[in-house]
Design an enzyme around this catalytic site. Structure first.
Site, short mmCIF file in Angstrom:
data_model
loop_
_atom_site.label_atom_id
_atom_site.label_comp_id
_atom_site.label_asym_id
_atom_site.label_seq_id
_atom_site.Cartn_x
_atom_site.Cartn_y
_atom_site.Cartn_z
N HIS A 72 0.83 -1.22 0.00
CA HIS A 72 0.00 0.00 0.00
C HIS A 72 0.86 1.26 0.00
O HIS A 72 0.37 2.33 -0.38
CB HIS A 72 -1.03 -0.03 1.14
CG HIS A 72 -0.53 0.36 2.49
ND1 HIS A 72 -0.15 -0.57 3.44
CD2 HIS A 72 -0.35 1.57 3.06
CE1 HIS A 72 0.24 0.07 4.52
NE2 HIS A 72 0.13 1.36 4.33
N ASP A 119 0.05 -7.56 1.55
CA ASP A 119 0.54 -6.17 1.63
C ASP A 119 2.07 -6.14 1.77
O ASP A 119 2.60 -5.78 2.82
CB ASP A 119 -0.14 -5.45 2.79
CG ASP A 119 0.03 -3.94 2.74
OD1 ASP A 119 0.53 -3.44 1.71
OD2 ASP A 119 -0.33 -3.27 3.72
N SER A 209 3.91 2.44 8.36
CA SER A 209 3.59 1.41 7.38
C SER A 209 4.82 1.02 6.59
O SER A 209 5.65 1.86 6.23
CB SER A 209 2.52 1.92 6.41
OG SER A 209 1.25 1.80 6.99
C1 4AZ Z 1 -1.10 3.87 8.70
O1 4AZ Z 1 -2.02 4.62 8.41
C2 4AZ Z 1 -1.29 2.96 9.85
N1 4AZ Z 1 -2.12 1.02 14.31
C3 4AZ Z 1 -0.31 2.06 10.18
C4 4AZ Z 1 -0.49 1.20 11.25
C5 4AZ Z 1 -1.64 1.27 11.98
C6 4AZ Z 1 -2.64 2.18 11.67
C7 4AZ Z 1 -2.46 3.02 10.59
C8 4AZ Z 1 -1.80 0.34 13.13
O2 4AZ Z 1 -0.05 3.85 8.08
#
Ligand code: 4AZ
Length: 260
Positions: A72, A119, A209
């Site tokens: 993503h 992912d 992420s």
């Molecule tokens: C994000 O938006 C994201 N709490 C990454 C991890 C989590 C929530 C959002 C997990 O990149």
């Protein structure tokens, strides 16, 4: 943020209930325990395999010239030859003069990635970096225990991206408990969960992420078991972080890397 939105879409009923619950909190109550959420500064050279990507995600050095991240994160980028991502490595301070930068040469999202599961993605760099790589789990035996997470993402749900690498530890959450938390939205063979399901307080968040969920293996070496993927908000009680289950894709990742 994209994933956060995706997660909200995936469980809009849950999100609505959560919003209602938060708005019903008495004045002065803390809806979300504070600050990666709940982390501290990583030491210089503690996790030399973690890198920052210019779109605001993290990744790991799978090879000296290949970064493993979340699919993503590269959603907005054309797969194949593509030089539009900058990778920052070798520092905890993103503004350090010692930062090593590289440019993407090839972007490879997981085959079949459509926003749910699978992912993971690889980014080949224009040239290798002289830094340690992080090995990935090839079977499920390390999908338990206490994990480390680290990243430059937000330290609160609506917070800013960080200049200094943050780290924290989170316990494994069973597929059953996670599946129940997310009303059936978990893909158990492709995802695993971690977090303090009862109390919240520590979690990956927006901008983490693509970064790793990792631990020590039996020989004491770091091993990556997950990739930060999604979750309902950050560090909320009842909503663990959801991570790509690396061992499920280890063979695909290795094969793709040799062909990149
Ligand atoms: C994000 O938006 C994201 N709490 C990454 C991890 C989590 C929530 C959002 C997990 O990149």
């Amino acid at each position: 943020m994209k994933q956060l939105l995706q997660a909200v879409k995936r469980c809009s009923t849950v999100a609505a209930v959560v919003l209602a619950a938060v708005s019903l909190q008495p004045a002065g109550a803390t809806a979300v325990p504070n600050p990666i959420v709940g982390g501290t500064d990583a030491d210089e050279a503690e996790f030399p395999f973690i890198v920052r990507l210019s779109m605001g995600c993290d990744g790991t050095l799978y090879r000296k010239n290949i970064v493993l991240t979340a699919a993503h994160c590269v959603d907005g980028y054309a797969p194949g030859r593509n030089t539009s991502i900058t990778v920052t490595a070798g520092v905890t301070d993103l503004e350090s003069p010692d930062a090593i930068t590289r440019t993407s040469a090839v972007i490879y999202p997981a085959p079949g990635y459509d926003g749910l599961g699978k992912d993971w993605a690889l980014i080949k760099l224009d040239k290798p970096v002289k830094l340690p790589t992080l090995k990935i789990a090839t079977d499920t035996r390390y999908n338990e225990g206490i994990f480390t997470i680290a990243g430059w993402g937000a330290t609160t749900e609506d917070g800013e991206q960080q200049r200094y690498l943050q780290k924290a530890t989170v316990p494994f959450v069973s597929d059953d408990a996670c599946q129940a938390a997310y009303n059936g939205d978990l893909i158990p063979d492709e995802e695993l969960c971690a977090g303090n399901i009862d109390t919240g307080g520590v979690d990956a968040c927006d901008g983490d992420s693509g970064g790793p969920l990792f631990r020590r293996d039996d020989a004491g070496a770091w091993i990556q078991v997950g990739i930060v993927s999604w979750g309902q908000g950050c560090a909320e009680p009842g909503y663990p972080g959801v991570y790509t289950e690396v061992s499920t894709f280890a063979a695909d990742i290795a094969r793709a890397a040799t062909r990149l």
